[in-house]
Design an enzyme around this catalytic site. Structure first.
Site, mmCIF file in Angstrom:
data_model
loop_
_atom_site.group_PDB
_atom_site.id
_atom_site.type_symbol
_atom_site.label_atom_id
_atom_site.label_comp_id
_atom_site.label_asym_id
_atom_site.label_seq_id
_atom_site.Cartn_x
_atom_site.Cartn_y
_atom_site.Cartn_z
ATOM 1 N N TYR A 24 0.825 -1.209 0.000
ATOM 2 C CA TYR A 24 0.000 0.000 0.000
ATOM 3 C C TYR A 24 0.862 1.264 0.000
ATOM 4 C CZ TYR A 24 -3.994 -2.982 0.648
ATOM 5 O OH TYR A 24 -4.959 -3.929 0.459
ATOM 6 N N TYR A 152 -12.348 -7.772 5.282
ATOM 7 C CA TYR A 152 -11.115 -7.796 4.483
ATOM 8 C C TYR A 152 -10.811 -9.258 4.143
ATOM 9 C CZ TYR A 152 -6.376 -7.565 2.842
ATOM 10 O OH TYR A 152 -5.268 -7.703 2.046
ATOM 11 N N ASP A 253 -13.559 -17.094 6.772
ATOM 12 C CA ASP A 253 -12.168 -16.708 6.508
ATOM 13 C C ASP A 253 -11.453 -16.499 7.843
ATOM 14 O OD1 ASP A 253 -9.774 -15.477 5.923
ATOM 15 O OD2 ASP A 253 -10.615 -13.976 4.554
ATOM 16 N N LYS A 282 -1.741 -16.925 7.210
ATOM 17 C CA LYS A 282 -0.979 -16.123 8.174
ATOM 18 C C LYS A 282 -0.215 -16.974 9.218
ATOM 19 C CE LYS A 282 -2.708 -11.526 7.457
ATOM 20 N NZ LYS A 282 -3.968 -11.241 6.788
HETATM 21 C C1 LIG Z 1 -4.395 -11.203 5.409
HETATM 22 C C2 LIG Z 1 -5.739 -11.714 5.109
HETATM 23 C C3 LIG Z 1 -6.041 -12.249 3.838
HETATM 24 C C4 LIG Z 1 -5.045 -12.258 2.692
HETATM 25 O O1 LIG Z 1 -3.921 -13.033 2.972
HETATM 26 P P1 LIG Z 1 -2.548 -12.759 2.159
HETATM 27 O O2 LIG Z 1 -1.657 -13.881 2.612
HETATM 28 O O3 LIG Z 1 -2.058 -11.412 2.594
HETATM 29 O O4 LIG Z 1 -2.872 -12.813 0.711
HETATM 30 C C5 LIG Z 1 -7.322 -12.746 3.631
HETATM 31 N N1 LIG Z 1 -8.247 -12.738 4.608
HETATM 32 C C6 LIG Z 1 -7.990 -12.232 5.836
HETATM 33 C C7 LIG Z 1 -9.055 -12.273 6.880
HETATM 34 C C8 LIG Z 1 -6.726 -11.688 6.121
HETATM 35 O O5 LIG Z 1 -6.487 -11.165 7.329
#
Ligand SMILES: *Cc1c(COP(=O)(O)O)cnc(C)c1O
Length: 437
Positions: A24, A152, A253, A282
């Site tokens: 960003y 997100y 997610d 992550k």
């Molecule tokens: C960070 C994140 C993503 C994307 O993961 P990247 O490894 O950065 O592509 C998707 N969903 C959530 C909830 C996230 O925190």
């Protein structure tokens, strides 16, 4: 204890400014990033010799800190046999063992695992699974995703389409993004009572449009990069019921929330909800290597596999990378071998105590803590420069965004580290307020 000589550090900084995009940012970046030479435990060592406590766990990932002997050893052992082989037509124990573990520790209904190399791609795969499920079922009209604002889900195009429309800059991408179905953000507050009128609006929207909706996709309990807000876990229970009633799949997610961060191994356990599709990433590799996973139920897998195109047409080059899989399994087993829940509880207590006084600061409008996550919300957008400088002066690395100064420290942070992180957050809030007033 060697540091990069300052002349070399200066040359590297200059090269960075001319060569590299950072997250960003513009090109060249407006603010010079800090040059990190090494990291150990919870500390980042900068090229100029300064040491900073990492209050960010490298964006949720480094839950065990850096250079953990168990994780270092897992990578080295795997490196001695193979670092990578393609996953098309070949397989290997690290991927098989990791998939077995993920299926063991997630809700029972989730039995199949698709490995990707980043969280955004895990969300792409989840979306593809959901859309293809309905194509295979002979209902291709069910091609939209439904979500709530404030979310997100990543930075590639399909995940962007379900990010918060403002935070995700949908106006900029208007003609390119798939048009999805949005509800208002969930009412804020982990302990806030359920808002039945809010749920009734979900119900009405699903009743009207479910012939176009393939799946609901949400972050459970905490909306992370969309605004660091918490909601009552029972909304997930209710979304599960709504999804079933209106023949829509549920995608959860857990890329940010997974692996203990909210005080449960997975945030969906706060609601005892079992999704059709689950995204992980992550902290999955303890922050060592880039890997993510999309899990699904046998019903989803069987439907896709019995359609006119009976394959899931996705296969990243580095799918199921053995080094990443090996360190991921080691990280999960290290977590589970410890009283991690009481450690996260200890962090929650320390953040609650250390941030309570921040509520009195001018410019701070909200203080919230859940599990190993602490958030200060400011009245104005944070002056990133002033806030970062103040935190660094306190010996702490923070990365504020929008109107938020927040932390999700490694689980190995000591009580003293946590006191220093909280002090740095208060200092960052004060400095930002002074700079923006
Ligand atoms: C960070 C994140 C993503 C994307 O993961 P990247 O490894 O950065 O592509 C998707 N969903 C959530 C909830 C996230 O925190």
């Amino acid at each position: 204890m060697t540091s990069v000589p300052s002349s070399a550090a200066g040359a590297l900084a200059e090269l960075d400014a001319g060569l590299l995009w950072h997250p960003y940012s513009s090109m060249p970046a407006q603010h010079q990033p800090l040059l990190v030479e090494s990291a150990e435990g919870v500390r980042l060592r900068l090229a100029d010799g300064r040491e900073l406590i990492d209050g960010m766990s490298s964006w949720w990932a480094a839950i065990h800190g850096y250079r953990h002997p168990v994780l270092d050893a897992a990578v080295q052992v795997q490196l001695a046999s193979m670092s990578h082989v393609m996953f098309g037509g070949l397989t290997h124990a690290p991927a098989i063992r990791l998939a077995e573990r993920l299926v063991q520790i997630t809700p029972e209904e989730l039995r199949h695992v698709f490995f990707t190399d980043s969280g955004s791609v895990a969300v792409e795969v989840a979306a593809k699974m959901a859309l293809q499920y309905w194509i295979s079922a002979g209902r291709p009209g069910k091609h939209k995703l439904m979500t709530w604002r404030g979310g997100y889900h990543g930075d590639t195009l399909h995940p962007m389409s379900v990010c918060d429309p403002e935070g995700g800059m949908h106006a900029l991408w208007k003609s390119m993004l798939p048009v999805q179905v949005f509800q208002d953000a969930p009412p804020a507050g982990f302990d806030a009572p359920l808002d039945e009128a809010y749920l009734a609006r979900w119900e009405a929207a699903l009743a009207a449009d479910s012939n176009e909706i393939a799946a609901i996709i949400v972050e459970p309990v905490i909306q992370g990069a969309g605004g660091m807000t918490f909601h009552n876990p029972s909304y997930l229970t209710r979304l599960r019921e709504l999804a079933d009633r209106h023949e829509v799949l549920l995608i959860v997610d857990e890329i940010a929330t997974g692996f203990g961060r909210t005080g449960r191994l997975f945030a969906l356990e706060h609601a005892a909800v079992s999704p059709d599709i689950l995204c992980l990433g992550k902290a999955m590799t303890g922050g060592y290597l880039s890997m993510a996973a999309t899990l699904c139920t046998p019903s989803v897998a069987e439907r896709i596999s019995s359609g006119d195109v009976p394959v899931l047409a996705h296969g990243p080059t580095f799918m199921a990378n053995p080094l990443a899989a090996a360190v991921s399994l080691a990280s999960i087993d290290l977590l589970l071998s410890q009283p991690w829940q009481s450690e996260v509880g200890r962090i929650e207590t320390a953040l609650t105590a250390g941030l309570a006084q921040a509520a009195e600061l001018p410019g701070v409008t909200d203080v919230r803590v859940l599990g190993a996550i602490g958030v200060l919300q400011l009245r104005d957008p944070v002056s990133i420069e002033a806030a970062t400088r103040a935190a660094v002066e306190c010996g702490v690395w923070l990365r504020p965004f929008r109107d938020l100064i927040y932390t999700m420290p490694p689980y190995i942070s000591s009580d003293d580290d946590l006191v220093r992180i909280c002090r740095a957050m208060r200092a960052a809030a004060e400095a930002s307020d002074a700079a923006t007033r």
